[in-house]
Write a protein that holds these residues in place. Structure first.
Motif, PDB file in Angstrom:
ATOM      1  N   SER A 388       0.840  -1.205   0.000  1.00  0.00           N
ATOM      2  CA  SER A 388       0.000   0.000   0.000  1.00  0.00           C
ATOM      3  C   SER A 388       0.869   1.247   0.000  1.00  0.00           C
ATOM      4  O   SER A 388       0.587   2.227  -0.703  1.00  0.00           O
ATOM      5  CB  SER A 388      -0.911   0.011   1.230  1.00  0.00           C
ATOM      6  N   ASP A 389       1.925   1.197   0.794  1.00  0.00           N
ATOM      7  CA  ASP A 389       2.820   2.340   0.869  1.00  0.00           C
ATOM      8  C   ASP A 389       3.480   2.607  -0.485  1.00  0.00           C
ATOM      9  O   ASP A 389       3.592   3.759  -0.918  1.00  0.00           O
ATOM     10  CB  ASP A 389       3.878   2.079   1.943  1.00  0.00           C
ATOM     11  N   GLU A 390       3.895   1.555  -1.142  1.00  0.00           N
ATOM     12  CA  GLU A 390       4.533   1.704  -2.457  1.00  0.00           C
ATOM     13  C   GLU A 390       3.570   2.285  -3.491  1.00  0.00           C
ATOM     14  O   GLU A 390       3.918   3.172  -4.254  1.00  0.00           O
ATOM     15  CB  GLU A 390       5.006   0.337  -2.965  1.00  0.00           C
ATOM     16  N   MET A 391       2.379   1.725  -3.500  1.00  0.00           N
ATOM     17  CA  MET A 391       1.391   2.219  -4.467  1.00  0.00           C
ATOM     18  C   MET A 391       1.071   3.681  -4.180  1.00  0.00           C
ATOM     19  O   MET A 391       0.954   4.496  -5.108  1.00  0.00           O
ATOM     20  CB  MET A 391       0.128   1.364  -4.382  1.00  0.00           C
ATOM     21  N   LEU A 392       0.960   4.010  -2.909  1.00  0.00           N
ATOM     22  CA  LEU A 392       0.647   5.393  -2.551  1.00  0.00           C
ATOM     23  C   LEU A 392       1.776   6.330  -2.971  1.00  0.00           C
ATOM     24  O   LEU A 392       1.528   7.441  -3.455  1.00  0.00           O
ATOM     25  CB  LEU A 392       0.413   5.498  -1.045  1.00  0.00           C
ATOM     26  N   LEU A 451       9.124  14.889 -11.958  1.00  0.00           N
ATOM     27  CA  LEU A 451      10.468  14.305 -11.801  1.00  0.00           C
ATOM     28  C   LEU A 451      10.464  13.271 -10.687  1.00  0.00           C
ATOM     29  O   LEU A 451      11.133  12.236 -10.780  1.00  0.00           O
ATOM     30  CB  LEU A 451      11.486  15.406 -11.506  1.00  0.00           C
ATOM     31  N   ASP A 452       9.711  13.548  -9.634  1.00  0.00           N
ATOM     32  CA  ASP A 452       9.574  12.585  -8.532  1.00  0.00           C
ATOM     33  C   ASP A 452       8.946  11.297  -9.065  1.00  0.00           C
ATOM     34  O   ASP A 452       9.416  10.192  -8.776  1.00  0.00           O
ATOM     35  CB  ASP A 452       8.698  13.198  -7.431  1.00  0.00           C
ATOM     36  N   LEU A 453       7.902  11.455  -9.877  1.00  0.00           N
ATOM     37  CA  LEU A 453       7.221  10.271 -10.415  1.00  0.00           C
ATOM     38  C   LEU A 453       8.135   9.484 -11.350  1.00  0.00           C
ATOM     39  O   LEU A 453       8.371   8.291 -11.146  1.00  0.00           O
ATOM     40  CB  LEU A 453       5.958  10.683 -11.183  1.00  0.00           C
ATOM     41  N   LEU A 454       8.627  10.171 -12.373  1.00  0.00           N
ATOM     42  CA  LEU A 454       9.358   9.441 -13.410  1.00  0.00           C
ATOM     43  C   LEU A 454      10.762   9.046 -12.949  1.00  0.00           C
ATOM     44  O   LEU A 454      11.180   7.899 -13.113  1.00  0.00           O
ATOM     45  CB  LEU A 454       9.422  10.282 -14.693  1.00  0.00           C
ATOM     46  N   GLY A 455      11.468  10.019 -12.358  1.00  0.00           N
ATOM     47  CA  GLY A 455      12.861   9.745 -11.975  1.00  0.00           C
ATOM     48  C   GLY A 455      12.954   8.805 -10.790  1.00  0.00           C
ATOM     49  O   GLY A 455      13.613   7.757 -10.855  1.00  0.00           O
ATOM     50  N   ARG A 456      12.265   9.171  -9.694  1.00  0.00           N
ATOM     51  CA  ARG A 456      12.423   8.405  -8.460  1.00  0.00           C
ATOM     52  C   ARG A 456      11.490   7.210  -8.378  1.00  0.00           C
ATOM     53  O   ARG A 456      11.922   6.082  -8.170  1.00  0.00           O
ATOM     54  CB  ARG A 456      12.197   9.340  -7.257  1.00  0.00           C
ATOM     55  N   LYS A 457      10.203   7.447  -8.591  1.00  0.00           N
ATOM     56  CA  LYS A 457       9.227   6.402  -8.302  1.00  0.00           C
ATOM     57  C   LYS A 457       9.171   5.333  -9.400  1.00  0.00           C
ATOM     58  O   LYS A 457       8.806   4.203  -9.131  1.00  0.00           O
ATOM     59  CB  LYS A 457       7.834   7.019  -8.116  1.00  0.00           C
ATOM     60  N   ILE A 458       9.474   5.721 -10.642  1.00  0.00           N
ATOM     61  CA  ILE A 458       9.345   4.745 -11.727  1.00  0.00           C
ATOM     62  C   ILE A 458      10.711   4.241 -12.200  1.00  0.00           C
ATOM     63  O   ILE A 458      11.045   3.082 -12.010  1.00  0.00           O
ATOM     64  CB  ILE A 458       8.492   5.319 -12.880  1.00  0.00           C
ATOM     65  N   LEU A 459      11.530   5.123 -12.766  1.00  0.00           N
ATOM     66  CA  LEU A 459      12.840   4.644 -13.239  1.00  0.00           C
ATOM     67  C   LEU A 459      13.725   4.229 -12.068  1.00  0.00           C
ATOM     68  O   LEU A 459      14.557   3.335 -12.196  1.00  0.00           O
ATOM     69  CB  LEU A 459      13.521   5.726 -14.082  1.00  0.00           C
ATOM     70  N   GLY A 460      13.518   4.884 -10.907  1.00  0.00           N
ATOM     71  CA  GLY A 460      14.319   4.583  -9.720  1.00  0.00           C
ATOM     72  C   GLY A 460      14.209   3.133  -9.280  1.00  0.00           C
ATOM     73  O   GLY A 460      15.141   2.596  -8.669  1.00  0.00           O
ATOM     74  N   ASN A 461      13.090   2.489  -9.549  1.00  0.00           N
ATOM     75  CA  ASN A 461      13.029   1.047  -9.236  1.00  0.00           C
ATOM     76  C   ASN A 461      12.670   0.220 -10.474  1.00  0.00           C
ATOM     77  O   ASN A 461      11.954  -0.776 -10.385  1.00  0.00           O
ATOM     78  CB  ASN A 461      12.115   0.758  -8.035  1.00  0.00           C
ATOM     79  N   ASN A 462      13.212   0.693 -11.600  1.00  0.00           N
ATOM     80  CA  ASN A 462      13.020  -0.033 -12.864  1.00  0.00           C
ATOM     81  C   ASN A 462      11.562  -0.346 -13.188  1.00  0.00           C
ATOM     82  O   ASN A 462      11.246  -1.394 -13.739  1.00  0.00           O
ATOM     83  CB  ASN A 462      13.826  -1.339 -12.850  1.00  0.00           C
ATOM     84  N   GLY A 463      10.712   0.558 -12.816  1.00  0.00           N
ATOM     85  CA  GLY A 463       9.304   0.406 -13.196  1.00  0.00           C
ATOM     86  C   GLY A 463       8.535  -0.620 -12.381  1.00  0.00           C
ATOM     87  O   GLY A 463       7.387  -0.946 -12.719  1.00  0.00           O
ATOM     88  N   ALA A 464       9.123  -1.090 -11.289  1.00  0.00           N
ATOM     89  CA  ALA A 464       8.469  -2.164 -10.516  1.00  0.00           C
ATOM     90  C   ALA A 464       7.101  -1.747  -9.973  1.00  0.00           C
ATOM     91  O   ALA A 464       6.121  -2.493 -10.054  1.00  0.00           O
ATOM     92  CB  ALA A 464       9.372  -2.609  -9.366  1.00  0.00           C
ATOM     93  N   THR A 465       7.019  -0.522  -9.421  1.00  0.00           N
ATOM     94  CA  THR A 465       5.745  -0.079  -8.850  1.00  0.00           C
ATOM     95  C   THR A 465       4.726   0.189  -9.948  1.00  0.00           C
ATOM     96  O   THR A 465       3.543  -0.109  -9.800  1.00  0.00           O
ATOM     97  CB  THR A 465       5.934   1.199  -7.998  1.00  0.00           C
TER      98      THR A 465
END
Lengths: 598, 598
Positions: A388-392, A451-465
């Motif tokens: 839940s935390d990750e999705m949020l 940038l938070d979304l794309l850089g950190r939340k998405i590319l930062g974990n290889n799109g896992a979330t």
């Protein structure tokens, strides 16, 4: 004068029919009692509060604004604001979703979410006074010592005190690593804080006996940059061990900003002149605690625009039914009148439906997020908490940026429905536009969110979330893939999901070579993600509506939902076609422009 | 405090290098003397006037607004406005492009176009006082009797008197057929006018000794609807036969609107209480004369947003170079500073370039239109006059709606570049957004413009005029089709031109069956047309730039132009992909929504 009706039916639809939140709550011991009946009853009262107490002060608060007495540093809020706050306290509203350990009512956060949507519709400027307190509460609840919690949270829960977040300085907004405010350790374990903060919302006022400022500052021996920032409680009045108020602390309002909107909220320049402060959390780890607050605030800002979108829509709809002007292109509709109501015109309908679709899609997303937040904090299963935390964390920048950009689009369209009258203050529409404008900026500009979304939340974990969200989409596609009636809702999101997956991989490679490729695509990318998420919730809402209609339910609510879903997919969702192109157009046309931007 | 530098170089580029306006002027006897040197010299002085006289009054005028003395009905404009107007008159500026027969300087309209762009950058609210006069002048010059022209045009040319256009009433804005203001014929050939008008820009002020109101009203025996509307001169002070001022006429300001922006302009409620009026043109043909004025005003409103886009861009660019915050994603750029200037960030560049591309594309279009207007009026060849008039009538709604929507996008992006400071009044950015907001509404909302374009100007003549614009595009494609370097600019417009042709035919058929199909597509269609037109001018500007660079010209101006053209085609023009889809999505999803819009 605008009017406002709490959208209780739509909230209930999302909570009970689409998301079935009470099933989630049943798995959370502290919410086991929170049944639909309780939730609905509380929200009905909450709606009355917003409509009857704070909404009537919205326009007068805008016209009057706040005033600062430069000698006493006291701020006077607009007429009626203080009394409305006292009613808020008397009604027990601050405690709604707070922890019973500190006097809270311990109800699910979804109640506070819906309550605050209504408060924001009614009066964004007023709502920020109690609203900021929730962020400060969350930061202290998570990072404060037990002693700090006992000392401050009871009073914040009761509403006796409000909270603020003091981050920005004149030379640093986005870049908090440049911060200069200093904290010197004292022998008694406290700190002396010195510096100047700006843009502090609800930073000073006349509503409560004390204000709990949470202040970012730098220890004298702190490392440079963002890793040398610590968080401190700096109360307006020092608090004795028994909770009573002591001496006036040396933190005060040095000036109020003159702003485009939210005039009723005191946006304060805060002077901190050797004020007593108390560290929250660990030295130099201030950003961790502050992020608890900021994430709450980011969802809160999205909720502000949701509220404004809803109230702007309601008023534009009423005006469009009432105002007669020209005849319908397809023949006279109101034979008994000298002209047809302007709602007969296709583009007027388009503007109205745009606001409606963004309000209802945004509401589904916001309620979904509030349940995630509750599960992240309170679910007994650790995996559920983590997921839940990750999705949020994935959805937070989308809520913040997509909802506030949509609020900008929607409030401007609703103003436009009024023609020249939309530009005139007495109709109230232009205030919604002005108030909404800050939402795209504060708590991290919408570019920063992207940038938070794309850089950190998405590319930062290889799109896992992102893949986890993709699974939700895939699950819906699987569920409804054979249902012909759902094809118009399912196909677009399935297609877009595939496109995004591919594009995200592309961007991962390109960004590895040249990080500016990420910066160049991020804003468009976030808007595409926003449509994927809204598209998903619109498909789920259409699913429920179709099911009810098939079962013979004749409540026009379901037809309305279906029509709005169709409109959304036909007229708003296709924005993604352009966004994918411009995102793919890359960074070169932006960065190779030194002559153009000379 | 914002700054402003007149974009003289860019104006010269468009006039002399792209459009070669003086060649056109050579074919017009009265402009034979208007060479590039004269034009440039006049505009340099014009730029000084805007920068030095009216720009310093922009923020103070916004803060102060206008005040009405309810007893005397006198309006006081903000401090300095009156004096600035006197300087404007002393400098002979009102006469710039007026007819020498009435004391004008007889210079081409392009000069007035460029002058007014600069005035609008400097101070839109102030500029509306003299600006409205030009529309009233044009209506009288075309439809007034020689006696009326002699009586009024000299004083309007000198600037001694200003003009207004009084159309709107509380219950009718778009739909002037609902108008109630009455005109009763008097034995002496004059009329007694009675009624109430609202939203009258520059409707009352303290700048001149008289105001020439042009008022739409209904003769007592007029047929109902728009075909029963006549136009009247209703001067504030009656004018004696020798041109001297007579008695005060019974037309006065009954109230001022409180607005979102253009606070410095008096938006007046005008009470007409048996005032003496003089008919302009024929009975019941008032709309013909009024349309002369409205068409001038529609171009003028596009020019207002062009001015605001330019000044907002200039200030956002300066801020982006100055403000340091965060490091570039692709590595430190300003090693000597604690952070990089924000202009290193791709999205900041994108916001700046968006404003720049819309300003420069809009300027080329506006200047092109002013030459068409001159040719339509003054060219010796009747066919040129007719063709120019047709092309101008096609482009007018595009200038009005596309430029003002772009102004909305651009001023909001420029505000966003400032982060939180953009929301604060002292930086001046939020005023540009507020002032621009009315431009999307008045002189016919942008929806009305789109219906005018698609319904009347395009489908109304089976796309004949659109085909003429298509020929210009085709000619450019033919000219440059083999030039590889031009492919990136030529291919998109060639492709879009084909798509539009096809779609226009489709719409013709669909609209014939169901007129709401036209209404549902019109706004998207206009924006597509806007991009076709901007795309065409960007291609022509790129063509000149490439030619100069190939010839060894090292002036960075040409590189800048090329870079901006590339940005435009990569990041803004692709909006057409979505617009074509949503336009094609039809009217059903809008019109079958009675439940949703209940």
């Amino acid at each position: 004068m605008p009017t406002y009706t709490p959208p209780l039916r739509d909230m209930q639809f999302v909570m009970h029919e689409v998301l079935d939140v009470t099933s989630d709550f049943k798995a959370i011991p502290k919410y086991a009692e929170a049944d639909a009946e309780t939730i609905n009853a509380v929200l009905e009262e909450a709606g009355k509060f917003a409509t009857e107490v704070t909404f009537p002060l919205n326009m007068s608060g805008d016209a009057e604004g706040c005033t600062l007495n430069k000698e006493t540093h006291a701020v006077t809020t607009p007429k009626g604001f203080k009394e409305a706050y006292h009613k808020y306290v008397e009604g027990g509203w601050p405690a709604l979703s707070c922890d019973p350990a500190y006097g809270g009512q311990g109800l699910p956060l979804v109640l506070n979410q819906c309550f605050y949507e209504m408060l924001n519709s009614a009066n964004q400027a007023w709502t920020m006074y109690p609203g900021l307190t929730h962020g400060a509460y969350a930061a202290l609840a998570e990072h404060g010592t037990e002693e700090q919690k006992q000392l401050y949270l009871h009073k914040m829960t009761s509403g006796e005190w409000t909270g603020t977040m003091c981050l920005t300085e004149a030379h640093c907004g986005t870049d908090l690593g440049l911060m200069r405010t200093k904290a010197e350790a004292q022998p008694d374990g406290s700190y002396l804080i010195t510096g100047n903060k700006i843009f502090i919302s609800a930073g000073e006022h006349d509503m409560t006996s004390n204000i709990v400022h949470l202040v970012l500052a730098r220890l004298t021996d702190a490392p440079p940059g963002i890793k040398g920032v610590s968080l401190f409680i700096v109360p307006k009045f020092n608090v004795e061990k028994d909770g009573s108020l002591g001496s006036r602390n040396s933190i005060y309002c040095g000036g109020l900003e003159h702003k485009m909107g939210i005039h009723g909220n005191a946006t304060a320049q805060i002077v901190i002149d050797g004020a007593r402060g108390y560290m929250v959390g660990q030295p130099n780890k201030g950003m961790q605690a502050m992020f608890v607050m900021m994430n709450a605030a980011r969802l809160g800002v999205g909720n502000q625009s949701l509220g404004l979108t809803e109230v702007a829509y309601q008023n534009a709809l009423a005006y469009a039914k009432d105002r007669i002007q020209m005849r319908s292109l397809s023949g006279v509709k109101a034979k008994d009148k000298p002209a047809d109501p302007i709602i007969v015109h296709p583009d007027v309908r388009k503007m109205l439906l745009t606001a409606k679709a963004y309000a209802e899609g945004g509401r589904a997303l916001a309620i979904y997020c509030s349940v995630l937040l509750d599960k992240a904090h309170n679910h007994p299963d650790e995996k559920v908490r983590k997921d839940s935390d990750e999705m949020l964390s994935l959805l937070t920048p989308i809520v913040k940026a997509f909802s506030t950009d949509n609020g900008h689009i929607a409030t401007n369209m609703c103003l436009q429905v009024f023609g020249g009258h939309g530009f005139i203050k007495e109709w109230g529409m232009e205030q919604f536009v002005r108030d909404n404008r800050i939402n795209m900026i504060y708590e991290g500009t919408n570019t920063i969110q992207s940038l938070d979304l794309l850089g950190r939340k998405i590319l930062g974990n290889n799109g896992a979330t992102l893949k986890k969200f993709g699974k939700l989409v895939a699950q819906l596609v699987e569920e409804e893939g054979v249902n012909e009636k759902m094809a118009e809702f399912i196909n677009p999101i399935a297609y877009l999901g595939d496109q995004m997956t591919k594009f995200t991989t592309e961007l991962g490679f390109k960004g590895f070579q040249n990080p500016d490729e990420v910066g160049a695509a991020a804003v468009d990318y976030l808007r595409v993600a926003g449509h994927l998420v809204h598209g998903y919730f619109w498909a789920r809402m259409a699913q429920v509506a179709l099911r009810e209609i098939a079962a013979g339910n004749t409540d026009p609510f379901y037809q309305a939902k279906l029509q709005t879903a169709r409109f959304y997919f036909a007229k708003l969702f296709p924005e993604t076609a352009t966004l994918m192109r411009t995102a793919r157009a890359g960074s070169k046309v932006l960065m190779d422009t030194d002559a153009a931007l000379a």
